[in-house]
Design an enzyme around this catalytic site. Structure first.
Site, PDB file in Angstrom:
ATOM      1  N   GLY A  40      35.466 -31.116 -28.872  1.00  0.00           N
ATOM      2  CA  GLY A  40      35.828 -30.559 -27.572  1.00  0.00           C
ATOM      3  C   GLY A  40      34.735 -30.897 -26.576  1.00  0.00           C
ATOM      4  O   GLY A  40      33.547 -30.639 -26.838  1.00  0.00           O
ATOM      5  N   ASN A  44      30.857 -30.067 -27.106  1.00  0.00           N
ATOM      6  CA  ASN A  44      29.954 -31.184 -27.419  1.00  0.00           C
ATOM      7  C   ASN A  44      28.766 -31.221 -26.463  1.00  0.00           C
ATOM      8  O   ASN A  44      27.627 -31.481 -26.860  1.00  0.00           O
ATOM      9  CB  ASN A  44      30.704 -32.515 -27.316  1.00  0.00           C
ATOM     10  N   ASN A 170      37.294 -35.249 -17.294  1.00  0.00           N
ATOM     11  CA  ASN A 170      37.727 -35.629 -18.643  1.00  0.00           C
ATOM     12  C   ASN A 170      39.253 -35.643 -18.737  1.00  0.00           C
ATOM     13  O   ASN A 170      39.855 -34.882 -19.500  1.00  0.00           O
ATOM     14  CB  ASN A 170      37.114 -34.677 -19.671  1.00  0.00           C
ATOM     15  N   ARG A 172      43.023 -35.988 -19.498  1.00  0.00           N
ATOM     16  CA  ARG A 172      43.784 -36.147 -20.729  1.00  0.00           C
ATOM     17  C   ARG A 172      45.261 -36.304 -20.371  1.00  0.00           C
ATOM     18  O   ARG A 172      46.018 -35.336 -20.360  1.00  0.00           O
ATOM     19  CB  ARG A 172      43.586 -34.936 -21.646  1.00  0.00           C
ATOM     20  N   GLY A 234      26.943 -49.413 -18.900  1.00  0.00           N
ATOM     21  CA  GLY A 234      26.046 -48.540 -18.157  1.00  0.00           C
ATOM     22  C   GLY A 234      26.752 -47.558 -17.247  1.00  0.00           C
ATOM     23  O   GLY A 234      27.878 -47.122 -17.534  1.00  0.00           O
ATOM     24  N   GLY A 260      30.517 -39.625 -23.852  1.00  0.00           N
ATOM     25  CA  GLY A 260      30.482 -39.142 -22.472  1.00  0.00           C
ATOM     26  C   GLY A 260      29.906 -37.746 -22.366  1.00  0.00           C
ATOM     27  O   GLY A 260      29.167 -37.430 -21.424  1.00  0.00           O
ATOM     28  N   ASP A 261      30.238 -36.895 -23.335  1.00  0.00           N
ATOM     29  CA  ASP A 261      29.706 -35.529 -23.345  1.00  0.00           C
ATOM     30  C   ASP A 261      28.192 -35.544 -23.546  1.00  0.00           C
ATOM     31  O   ASP A 261      27.461 -34.761 -22.930  1.00  0.00           O
ATOM     32  CB  ASP A 261      30.368 -34.712 -24.461  1.00  0.00           C
TER      33      ASP A 261
END
Length: 330
Positions: A40, A44, A170, A172, A234, A260-261
């Site tokens: 999650g 995270n 994020n 979804r 990057g 990403g988290d």
């Protein structure tokens, strides 16, 4: 550059998700074996922040089911403070089944209807005080799913009077139409000081718009620091329109789950250590943005070098010498 200060406290508000991966070693022609790991996006990020040494509190709604116990144990073992979270919620946990391609990129199928994560009440949020926090980070599904999402937005509006607000959309699209995110994003930018999102998020939120133009759009809506990550290529950071690109370290990628988290956690950790969290980023310089994004890219790279959303721990001995050395988690 002076040695960083002790990091300020960060509160993360959002969901926990059970990430289920296929287990080829145990699967057969008539059986599909799954290995479930706690994940999650917000959870995270909280785990990564705590492992980096930032005092971190997580506000979540833990189901009474077996996954809820797994989430609670993982966060606690990483040193995350769970005061203010809802425990033993009657609703089920959120489950995501991940499919990894040959490069380690994950796509998900979600089982999230009426899950515990989205059922925040006004009373629950009012009881989760932020007195000791310098930053409140949220986003992902918790900020878009109803009925809790709108209540979290209202909570952000109150909290930003005395904390820095960080948001990671994020997106979804399998669960929520990108058009819903597009409708809500201007409101989020008006609340956020920091907006961190991925290249995939950008393509869904502003189709056909380049990264720099997108940054300007989100600055105009209110976000002062916008960071767009491009995986192995990057990141681009824009502070009130002043921009810098930061390379990603070379790494043998096992998978990209949680990368990403981890980047978000590294960014917030470093901004806290440099004394920039707690207000509207008024003293933040492009030099410190570059420093923070470079550190964040290293945290993400280490996460990509191991299976699952398993962010690194900081080497406390190295920290005593003024160097943040990251250790992959066994």
């Amino acid at each position: 550059m002076a040695r960083p200060q002790a990091p300020s406290s960060v509160t993360v508000l959002g969901e926990c998700v059970a990430d289920a991966f296929t287990d080829p070693a145990r699967s057969s022609s008539d059986e599909l074996a799954l290995r479930a790991l706690p994940g999650g996006g917000p959870a995270n990020t909280a785990v990564a922040l705590a492992r980096l040494g930032t005092r971190t509190r997580f506000l979540g709604r833990f189901s009474h089911d077996v996954f809820g116990a797994l989430f609670h144990a993982r966060l606690s073992a990483s040193g995350v403070d769970l005061t203010g979270s809802v425990t033993a919620a009657p609703e089920p946990s959120t489950l995501a089944v991940a499919d990894l391609d040959d490069s380690g990129q994950a796509t998900y199928t979600f089982y999230a209807d009426s899950a515990a994560d989205w059922q925040w009440t006004d009373d629950e949020l009012a009881g989760a005080r932020l007195d000791d926090a310098a930053c409140l980070h949220t986003g992902s599904l918790a900020l878009i799913q109803q009925p809790g999402g709108s209540r979290i937005e209202d909570n952000l509006a109150r909290a930003r009077e005395h904390v820095t607000v960080s948001i990671d959309p994020n997106v979804r699209p399998l669960l929520v139409s990108p058009s819903v995110y597009r409708e809500r994003l201007p409101r989020w930018c008006a609340l956020a000081d920091i907006l961190r999102l991925s290249e995939d998020d950008l393509a869904l939120l502003l189709p056909g718009v380049g990264p720099e133009e997108a940054c300007d759009t989100w600055h105009a809506a209110g976000a002062r620091l916008v960071v767009i990550t491009f995986g192995g290529r990057g990141a681009l950071a824009s502070l009130d329109g002043l921009r810098v690109t930061v390379p990603a370290p070379a790494v043998d990628v096992v998978d990209t789950v949680g990368a990403g988290d981890s980047f978000t956690a590294g960014l917030l950790h470093r901004l806290a250590a440099l004394g920039h969290l707690g207000g509207r980023l008024d003293a933040l310089s492009l030099e410190d943005v570059t420093d923070s994004c470079s550190f964040a890219a290293h945290v993400a790279a280490v996460t990509c070098s191991v299976h699952g959303a398993n962010p690194p721990w900081v080497d406390e001995a190295a920290m005593e010498a003024g160097v943040e050395q990251l250790l992959p988690h066994a």
